[in-house]
Write an enzyme that holds these catalytic residues in place. Structure first.
Site, PDB file in Angstrom:
ATOM      1  N   TYR A  11       0.708  -1.363  -0.066  1.00 62.27           N
ATOM      2  CA  TYR A  11       0.586   0.092   0.208  1.00 62.27           C
ATOM      3  C   TYR A  11       0.942   1.450   0.237  1.00 62.27           C
ATOM      4  O   TYR A  11       0.536   2.321  -0.500  1.00 62.27           O
ATOM      5  CB  TYR A  11      -0.471  -0.423   1.102  1.00 62.27           C
ATOM      6  CG  TYR A  11      -1.840   1.103   1.243  1.00 62.27           C
ATOM      7  CD1 TYR A  11      -3.348   1.381   0.674  1.00 62.27           C
ATOM      8  CD2 TYR A  11      -1.855   2.221   1.813  1.00 62.27           C
ATOM      9  CE1 TYR A  11      -3.664   1.825   0.809  1.00 62.27           C
ATOM     10  CE2 TYR A  11      -2.852   3.165   2.379  1.00 62.27           C
ATOM     11  CZ  TYR A  11      -3.605   3.282   1.136  1.00 62.27           C
ATOM     12  OH  TYR A  11      -4.391   3.934   1.226  1.00 62.27           O
ATOM     13  N   LYS A  56       1.030   4.155  -2.408  1.00 60.74           N
ATOM     14  CA  LYS A  56       1.127   5.847  -2.882  1.00 60.74           C
ATOM     15  C   LYS A  56       1.936   6.371  -2.788  1.00 60.74           C
ATOM     16  O   LYS A  56       1.904   7.543  -3.157  1.00 60.74           O
ATOM     17  CB  LYS A  56       0.553   5.528  -1.242  1.00 60.74           C
ATOM     18  CG  LYS A  56      -1.116   5.370  -1.219  1.00 60.74           C
ATOM     19  CD  LYS A  56      -2.118   5.155  -2.539  1.00 60.74           C
ATOM     20  CE  LYS A  56      -3.164   4.551  -1.689  1.00 60.74           C
ATOM     21  NZ  LYS A  56      -4.690   5.025  -2.886  1.00 60.74           N
TER      22      LYS A  56
HETATM   23  N1  LIG Z   1     -10.236   5.663   4.399  1.00 62.96           N
HETATM   24  C1  LIG Z   1      -8.921   6.342   4.838  1.00 62.96           C
HETATM   25  O1  LIG Z   1      -8.444   6.315   5.866  1.00 62.96           O
HETATM   26  C2  LIG Z   1      -8.143   6.124   3.879  1.00 62.96           C
HETATM   27  C3  LIG Z   1      -6.307   6.872   3.752  1.00 62.96           C
HETATM   28  C4  LIG Z   1      -5.904   7.416   2.477  1.00 62.96           C
HETATM   29  C5  LIG Z   1      -6.133   6.993   1.785  1.00 62.96           C
HETATM   30  N2  LIG Z   1      -7.016   6.733   1.108  1.00 62.96           N
HETATM   31  C6  LIG Z   1      -7.561   6.783  -0.710  1.00 62.96           C
HETATM   32  O2  LIG Z   1      -8.805   6.915  -0.421  1.00 62.96           O
HETATM   33  C7  LIG Z   1      -9.078   6.218  -1.564  1.00 62.96           C
HETATM   34  C8  LIG Z   1     -10.628   5.502  -1.863  1.00 62.96           C
HETATM   35  O3  LIG Z   1     -10.683   4.622   0.114  1.00 62.96           O
HETATM   36  P1  LIG Z   1     -11.938   4.567   1.015  1.00 62.96           P
HETATM   37  O4  LIG Z   1     -11.587   4.544   2.293  1.00 62.96           O
HETATM   38  O5  LIG Z   1     -13.137   5.355  -0.316  1.00 62.96           O
HETATM   39  O6  LIG Z   1     -12.435   3.086   0.631  1.00 62.96           O
HETATM   40  P2  LIG Z   1     -13.385   2.357   0.462  1.00 62.96           P
HETATM   41  O7  LIG Z   1     -13.703   0.625   0.698  1.00 62.96           O
HETATM   42  O8  LIG Z   1     -14.501   3.340   0.857  1.00 62.96           O
HETATM   43  O9  LIG Z   1     -13.977   2.699  -1.364  1.00 62.96           O
HETATM   44  C9  LIG Z   1     -12.575   1.918  -2.122  1.00 62.96           C
HETATM   45  C10 LIG Z   1     -14.285   2.292  -3.527  1.00 62.96           C
HETATM   46  O10 LIG Z   1     -13.135   1.122  -4.641  1.00 62.96           O
HETATM   47  C11 LIG Z   1     -14.195   0.370  -5.254  1.00 62.96           C
HETATM   48  N3  LIG Z   1     -12.301  -0.019  -6.220  1.00 62.96           N
HETATM   49  C12 LIG Z   1     -11.786  -0.945  -5.934  1.00 62.96           C
HETATM   50  N4  LIG Z   1     -11.379  -1.658  -5.887  1.00 62.96           N
HETATM   51  C13 LIG Z   1     -11.659  -1.343  -7.385  1.00 62.96           C
HETATM   52  C14 LIG Z   1     -10.980  -1.707  -8.420  1.00 62.96           C
HETATM   53  N5  LIG Z   1     -10.503  -2.248  -9.039  1.00 62.96           N
HETATM   54  N6  LIG Z   1     -12.419  -0.821  -9.456  1.00 62.96           N
HETATM   55  C15 LIG Z   1     -13.048  -0.342  -9.191  1.00 62.96           C
HETATM   56  N7  LIG Z   1     -13.498  -0.306  -8.068  1.00 62.96           N
HETATM   57  C16 LIG Z   1     -12.592  -0.787  -6.803  1.00 62.96           C
HETATM   58  C17 LIG Z   1     -14.360  -0.696  -4.085  1.00 62.96           C
HETATM   59  O11 LIG Z   1     -15.699  -1.053  -5.161  1.00 62.96           O
HETATM   60  C18 LIG Z   1     -15.373   0.682  -3.203  1.00 62.96           C
HETATM   61  O12 LIG Z   1     -15.981   1.086  -3.956  1.00 62.96           O
HETATM   62  C19 LIG Z   1      -8.279   4.683  -1.618  1.00 62.96           C
HETATM   63  O13 LIG Z   1      -7.862   4.763  -3.002  1.00 62.96           O
HETATM   64  C20 LIG Z   1      -7.117   4.770  -0.530  1.00 62.96           C
HETATM   65  O14 LIG Z   1      -6.371   3.706  -0.745  1.00 62.96           O
HETATM   66  C21 LIG Z   1      -8.346   6.079   2.270  1.00 62.96           C
END
Ligand SMILES: NC(=O)c1ccc[n+]([C@@H]2O[C@H](COP(=O)([O-])OP(=O)(O)OC[C@H]3O[C@@H](n4cnc5c(N)ncnc54)[C@H](O)[C@@H]3O)[C@@H](O)[C@H]2O)c1
Length: 262
Positions: A167, A171
């Site tokens: 991960y 990133k």
């Molecule tokens: N939640 C956190 O604390 C956090 C922090 C930093 C970064 N992020 C990043 O934010 C982004 C969104 O994450 P989130 O927290 O909203 O997670 P989440 O799991 O709520 O949403 C992620 C979405 O991406 C979709 N997805 C996953 N793999 C996929 C693929 N191969 N093709 C298309 N869609 C796909 C999933 O179905 C889901 O709807 C990610 O890139 C994550 O790494 C999240």
């Protein structure tokens, strides 16, 4: 003589723009889709989960916004190219891409199997690149576009919450790629930026934040003392997507309550 009013609100509004959000069916993508639609964009909510994408598009329409949904798995190059081309053809333009599709992958480096490494890099880094490339091909035609990648604080600093090598590598790659694409596409008036969220409560972090000790550790390590709200990430995405950020490109904006500053 009085100067013309600067029209700042017009620079924030996104009326007439067409936006694609990947991973828009949940979490930070969902919040970003809502923000862009509230500012007037027509949002195409995409996700590998068809039902989730449709549900978010329906939510947006119920609140008076313009949206539709498409199934797109960012692991598959052909699917990305076909879908982005179809969206651009249907709407006659593509102005904004938000790359939010992402997955975790948490075993320690010595135990990490190659297929998990490939999967995480494949979705988080390669998927982000492939969507950006497909979108930019249309943005170049109009000499205008904004791409916002969802990176992470873990692309900027190491993890105090345990190892997750794939991960973090993905990133860090998104942060570097954001700079590189911004430089390559600046001549086409395509801006490429990223947002680096701290920990927010979404499907992705449910396993971690449901552990009280881990949640408390995150809150105490965050100078502002709390989790990030998805709409705080969405606000940064909306800023970077619009003309208020017309001279901002190549940057990664942490939305982290001070985590990276610490
Ligand atoms: N939640 C956190 O604390 C956090 C922090 C930093 C970064 N992020 C990043 O934010 C982004 C969104 O994450 P989130 O927290 O909203 O997670 P989440 O799991 O709520 O949403 C992620 C979405 O991406 C979709 N997805 C996953 N793999 C996929 C693929 N191969 N093709 C298309 N869609 C796909 C999933 O179905 C889901 O709807 C990610 O890139 C994550 O790494 C999240």
């Amino acid at each position: 003589m009085t100067a013309d009013p600067p029209g700042f609100l017009d620079k924030v509004r996104l009326d007439g723009r067409v936006a694609v959000v990947t991973g828009g069916g949940s979490g930070l993508g969902r919040a970003s889709a809502h923000a862009l639609a509230e500012l007037g964009a027509h949002v195409v909510v995409t996700d590998r989960d068809e039902g989730a994408a449709q549900a978010v598009a329906e939510e947006i329409k119920h609140t008076g916004g313009k949206a539709d949904a498409s199934t797109m798995n960012v692991s598959y190059e052909d699917q990305i190219d076909t879908m982005i081309d179809a969206i651009a053809a249907t709407h006659g333009r593509l102005d904004i891409l938000v790359n939010s599709a992402g997955i975790g992958g948490y075993p320690g480096a010595l135990d990490l199997e190659r297929d998990i490494w490939d999967k995480v890099i494949g979705v988080n880094l390669s998927g982000t690149f492939l969507c950006a490339r497909a979108a930019a091909r249309h943005m170049i035609d109009r000499k205008s576009g904004a791409i916002v990648n969802i990176a992470s604080i873990l692309g900027l600093v190491g993890s105090v919450m345990g190892t997750n090598i794939a991960y973090q590598a993905s990133k860090g790659g998104v942060v570097a790629m954001t700079r590189a694409l911004a430089l390559e596409w600046a001549e086409h008036n395509i801006r490429v930026n990223a947002v680096a969220p701290g920990y927010a409560a979404t499907q992705l972090t449910e396993w971690l934040l449901s552990q009280d000790d881990k949640r408390a550790q995150i809150e105490s390590h965050t100078p502002m003392g709390r989790l990030v709200e998805p709409d705080e990430v969405a606000a940064a995405v909306a800023f970077l997507a619009g003309d208020a950020a017309s001279m901002v490109t190549g940057h990664t904006l942490p939305v982290d309550g001070g985590w990276v500053a610490g």
